[in-house]
Design a protein around this motif. Structure first.
Motif, PDB file in Angstrom:
ATOM      1  N   ALA A 158       0.850  -1.179   0.000  1.00 26.76           N
ATOM      2  CA  ALA A 158       0.000   0.000   0.000  1.00 26.76           C
ATOM      3  C   ALA A 158       0.894   1.239   0.000  1.00 26.76           C
ATOM      4  O   ALA A 158       2.110   1.154   0.195  1.00 26.76           O
ATOM      5  N   ARG A 159       0.292   2.391  -0.254  1.00 27.15           N
ATOM      6  CA  ARG A 159       1.057   3.638  -0.262  1.00 27.15           C
ATOM      7  C   ARG A 159       1.849   3.763   1.037  1.00 27.15           C
ATOM      8  O   ARG A 159       1.354   3.479   2.127  1.00 27.15           O
ATOM      9  N   CYS A 160       3.110   4.138   0.933  1.00 30.66           N
ATOM     10  CA  CYS A 160       3.998   4.297   2.090  1.00 30.66           C
ATOM     11  C   CYS A 160       4.160   2.991   2.870  1.00 30.66           C
ATOM     12  O   CYS A 160       4.378   3.008   4.086  1.00 30.66           O
ATOM     13  N   GLY A 161       4.029   1.845   2.169  1.00 28.13           N
ATOM     14  CA  GLY A 161       4.166   0.568   2.838  1.00 28.13           C
ATOM     15  C   GLY A 161       3.026   0.262   3.783  1.00 28.13           C
ATOM     16  O   GLY A 161       3.125  -0.647   4.611  1.00 28.13           O
ATOM     17  N   GLY A 162       1.937   1.028   3.665  1.00 28.78           N
ATOM     18  CA  GLY A 162       0.799   0.842   4.557  1.00 28.78           C
ATOM     19  C   GLY A 162       0.972   1.527   5.903  1.00 28.78           C
ATOM     20  O   GLY A 162       0.143   1.367   6.798  1.00 28.78           O
ATOM     21  N   ALA A 180       6.497  14.081   4.935  1.00 27.84           N
ATOM     22  CA  ALA A 180       7.113  15.150   4.149  1.00 27.84           C
ATOM     23  C   ALA A 180       7.309  14.757   2.689  1.00 27.84           C
ATOM     24  O   ALA A 180       7.298  15.613   1.814  1.00 27.84           O
ATOM     25  N   ILE A 181       7.537  13.458   2.410  1.00 24.32           N
ATOM     26  CA  ILE A 181       7.709  12.966   1.040  1.00 24.32           C
ATOM     27  C   ILE A 181       6.745  11.804   0.846  1.00 24.32           C
ATOM     28  O   ILE A 181       6.694  10.897   1.673  1.00 24.32           O
ATOM     29  N   ASP A 182       5.992  11.827  -0.253  1.00 25.15           N
ATOM     30  CA  ASP A 182       5.005  10.773  -0.509  1.00 25.15           C
ATOM     31  C   ASP A 182       4.920  10.552  -2.011  1.00 25.15           C
ATOM     32  O   ASP A 182       4.308  11.346  -2.739  1.00 25.15           O
ATOM     33  N   ASN A 183       5.596   9.497  -2.517  1.00 24.89           N
ATOM     34  CA  ASN A 183       5.462   9.142  -3.920  1.00 24.89           C
ATOM     35  C   ASN A 183       5.397   7.622  -4.035  1.00 24.89           C
ATOM     36  O   ASN A 183       5.324   6.925  -3.027  1.00 24.89           O
ATOM     37  N   THR A 184       5.422   7.098  -5.241  1.00 24.85           N
ATOM     38  CA  THR A 184       5.189   5.671  -5.438  1.00 24.85           C
ATOM     39  C   THR A 184       6.299   4.791  -4.884  1.00 24.85           C
ATOM     40  O   THR A 184       6.081   3.611  -4.631  1.00 24.85           O
ATOM     41  N   SER A 185       7.507   5.340  -4.691  1.00 28.69           N
ATOM     42  CA  SER A 185       8.618   4.511  -4.224  1.00 28.69           C
ATOM     43  C   SER A 185       9.204   4.959  -2.898  1.00 28.69           C
ATOM     44  O   SER A 185       9.951   4.205  -2.273  1.00 28.69           O
ATOM     45  N   THR A 186       8.892   6.162  -2.452  1.00 29.33           N
ATOM     46  CA  THR A 186       9.512   6.695  -1.235  1.00 29.33           C
ATOM     47  C   THR A 186       8.503   7.463  -0.401  1.00 29.33           C
ATOM     48  O   THR A 186       7.716   8.246  -0.937  1.00 29.33           O
ATOM     49  N   CYS A 187       8.525   7.219   0.899  1.00 34.66           N
ATOM     50  CA  CYS A 187       7.793   8.051   1.853  1.00 34.66           C
ATOM     51  C   CYS A 187       8.743   8.394   2.992  1.00 34.66           C
ATOM     52  O   CYS A 187       9.538   7.546   3.419  1.00 34.66           O
ATOM     53  N   GLY A 197      15.352  13.912  13.341  1.00 33.76           N
ATOM     54  CA  GLY A 197      14.434  12.817  13.632  1.00 33.76           C
ATOM     55  C   GLY A 197      13.640  12.487  12.382  1.00 33.76           C
ATOM     56  O   GLY A 197      12.912  13.343  11.863  1.00 33.76           O
ATOM     57  N   SER A 198      13.803  11.269  11.837  1.00 36.99           N
ATOM     58  CA  SER A 198      13.083  10.929  10.608  1.00 36.99           C
ATOM     59  C   SER A 198      12.939   9.415  10.459  1.00 36.99           C
ATOM     60  O   SER A 198      13.706   8.641  11.029  1.00 36.99           O
ATOM     61  N   VAL A 199      11.925   9.020   9.683  1.00 38.00           N
ATOM     62  CA  VAL A 199      11.685   7.625   9.316  1.00 38.00           C
ATOM     63  C   VAL A 199      11.384   7.615   7.821  1.00 38.00           C
ATOM     64  O   VAL A 199      10.641   8.473   7.337  1.00 38.00           O
ATOM     65  N   SER A 200      11.965   6.675   7.081  1.00 42.67           N
ATOM     66  CA  SER A 200      11.678   6.613   5.643  1.00 42.67           C
ATOM     67  C   SER A 200      11.401   5.181   5.206  1.00 42.67           C
ATOM     68  O   SER A 200      11.913   4.224   5.789  1.00 42.67           O
ATOM     69  N   PHE A 201      10.557   5.053   4.180  1.00 43.81           N
ATOM     70  CA  PHE A 201      10.242   3.778   3.530  1.00 43.81           C
ATOM     71  C   PHE A 201      10.607   3.913   2.063  1.00 43.81           C
ATOM     72  O   PHE A 201      10.181   4.859   1.392  1.00 43.81           O
ATOM     73  N   ASN A 202      11.422   2.982   1.547  1.00 46.99           N
ATOM     74  CA  ASN A 202      11.824   2.997   0.147  1.00 46.99           C
ATOM     75  C   ASN A 202      11.558   1.631  -0.466  1.00 46.99           C
ATOM     76  O   ASN A 202      11.833   0.595   0.153  1.00 46.99           O
ATOM     77  N   TRP A 203      11.045   1.624  -1.707  1.00 47.19           N
ATOM     78  CA  TRP A 203      10.700   0.386  -2.408  1.00 47.19           C
ATOM     79  C   TRP A 203      11.476   0.377  -3.722  1.00 47.19           C
ATOM     80  O   TRP A 203      11.225   1.169  -4.616  1.00 47.19           O
ATOM     81  N   TYR A 204      12.507  -0.496  -3.805  1.00 40.14           N
ATOM     82  CA  TYR A 204      13.371  -0.564  -4.977  1.00 40.14           C
ATOM     83  C   TYR A 204      12.986  -1.754  -5.848  1.00 40.14           C
ATOM     84  O   TYR A 204      12.937  -2.882  -5.364  1.00 40.14           O
ATOM     85  N   ARG A 205      12.764  -1.515  -7.134  1.00 38.62           N
ATOM     86  CA  ARG A 205      12.402  -2.577  -8.072  1.00 38.62           C
ATOM     87  C   ARG A 205      13.529  -2.771  -9.079  1.00 38.62           C
ATOM     88  O   ARG A 205      14.054  -1.812  -9.628  1.00 38.62           O
ATOM     89  N   GLY A 206      13.881  -4.025  -9.330  1.00 41.06           N
ATOM     90  CA  GLY A 206      14.939  -4.315 -10.290  1.00 41.06           C
ATOM     91  C   GLY A 206      16.309  -3.910  -9.796  1.00 41.06           C
ATOM     92  O   GLY A 206      17.202  -3.618 -10.590  1.00 41.06           O
ATOM     93  N   SER A 207      16.504  -3.884  -8.482  1.00 42.86           N
ATOM     94  CA  SER A 207      17.785  -3.496  -7.901  1.00 42.86           C
ATOM     95  C   SER A 207      18.162  -4.520  -6.835  1.00 42.86           C
ATOM     96  O   SER A 207      17.689  -4.442  -5.706  1.00 42.86           O
TER      97      SER A 207
END
Length: 290
Positions: A158-162, A180-187, A197-207
């Motif tokens: 789901a968006r931002c890994g749910g 602060a950042i919300d797109n199809t591969s990174t939140c 202070g930060s938390v990030s979710f990244n979704w890498y395809r073909g890497s």
């Protein structure tokens, strides 16, 4: 006076133009201390900057702040290079290139490219089987054919890994986080504009995850195996930063936490708590995927 990260990476000649540096930041290809950086993010001496461009990853440590383009020898005095070695020239020469000015591929060209890739995969698989057969017939140790990792084999997230703002605030122990950042591969959720202070979710395809793990081993104090529900990955940390990654063939997700920091005492969340939070968030994302 603070130095912007896009200005700094251009000044030390990591990009050819200032606009290219800004575009790399907007595309999520620039990280500051393990966290995706906006073009205006300020850099300080001692920071680690990661830039992914042209199929190569550069990892540099800031030793001097500059905001104007300088010569290559002068630029080399402004950072310590921790980058992995570049691919051999033979590998780079074998990569297909599109003519300058040709524009985006047409639908027909994309179909032809897909067919080419499929054919190349069949050749690689046939070669692996042939080599395995030769090894077995030669009386040595038997070796099975190695399958080429496939992109797109991971689950649907789901968006931002749910993850919601409430999720990351409660599990990370960092109050005040906002998306602060919300797109199809990174939140990315931050407490303030300075990423204190930060938390990030990244979704890498073909890497493939191996390349990312190699980078982390060069830049973190510790990198260890880690898995969730049988899916392999790793966890890496250095003071104030903890990252996890979980793979599905040639796809992987990465969760990164950076502790709030005080000028007097450093990170306000100890390393065990930070990595414990990273694991909880990762497990929620993986188990919530479809």
């Amino acid at each position: 006076m603070a130095t912007r990260i896009d200005s700094w990476i251009w000044s030390i000649r990591l990009t050819k133009t200032r606009s290219a540096a800004g575009a790399a930041c907007r595309a999520g290809h620039v990280q500051l201390n393990g966290v995706t950086a906006k073009a205006a993010a300020p850099v300080s001496v001692g920071d680690r900057v990661t830039v992914r461009l042209g199929g190569r990853e550069r990892i540099v440590e800031v030793t001097r702040l500059i905001s104007k383009r300088v010569s290559a020898p002068a630029a080399a005095e402004c950072f310590i290079d921790h980058s992995p070695p570049p691919p051999p020239r033979e590998v780079l020469a074998s990569l297909p290139r599109r003519d300058r000015g040709a524009g985006r591929p047409t639908k027909r060209e994309r179909r032809q490219l897909d067919q080419f890739r499929s054919g190349a995969m069949l050749v690689l698989a046939a070669t692996a089987l042939l080599l395995a057969g030769c090894s077995s017939n030669g009386g040595g140790d038997e070796a099975g054919a190695t399958e080429t990792p496939k992109a797109g084999s991971g689950p649907q997230f789901a968006r931002c890994g749910g993850l919601t703002v409430d999720d990351v605030v409660s599990m990370s122990g960092m109050p005040g986080l906002k998306l602060a950042i919300d797109n199809t591969s990174t939140c990315e959720w931050r407490a303030d504009a300075q990423r204190n202070g930060s938390v990030s979710f990244n979704w890498y395809r073909g890497s493939p995850i191996g390349r990312e793990r190699g980078t982390e081993q060069l830049s973190r104090d510790s990198t260890q195996d880690y898995e969730v529900d049988g899916q392999p990955g790793f966890i890496a940390h250095t003071e104030g930063i903890c990252e996890t990654a979980i793979a599905w063939d040639a796809d992987f997700i990465e969760i990164s936490l950076a502790s709030p920091s005080s000028p007097a005492t450093g990170p306000t969340i100890n390393q065990d708590q930070l990595c414990g939070a990273a694991k909880r968030i990762t497990e929620k994302v993986v188990k919530g995927a479809s």
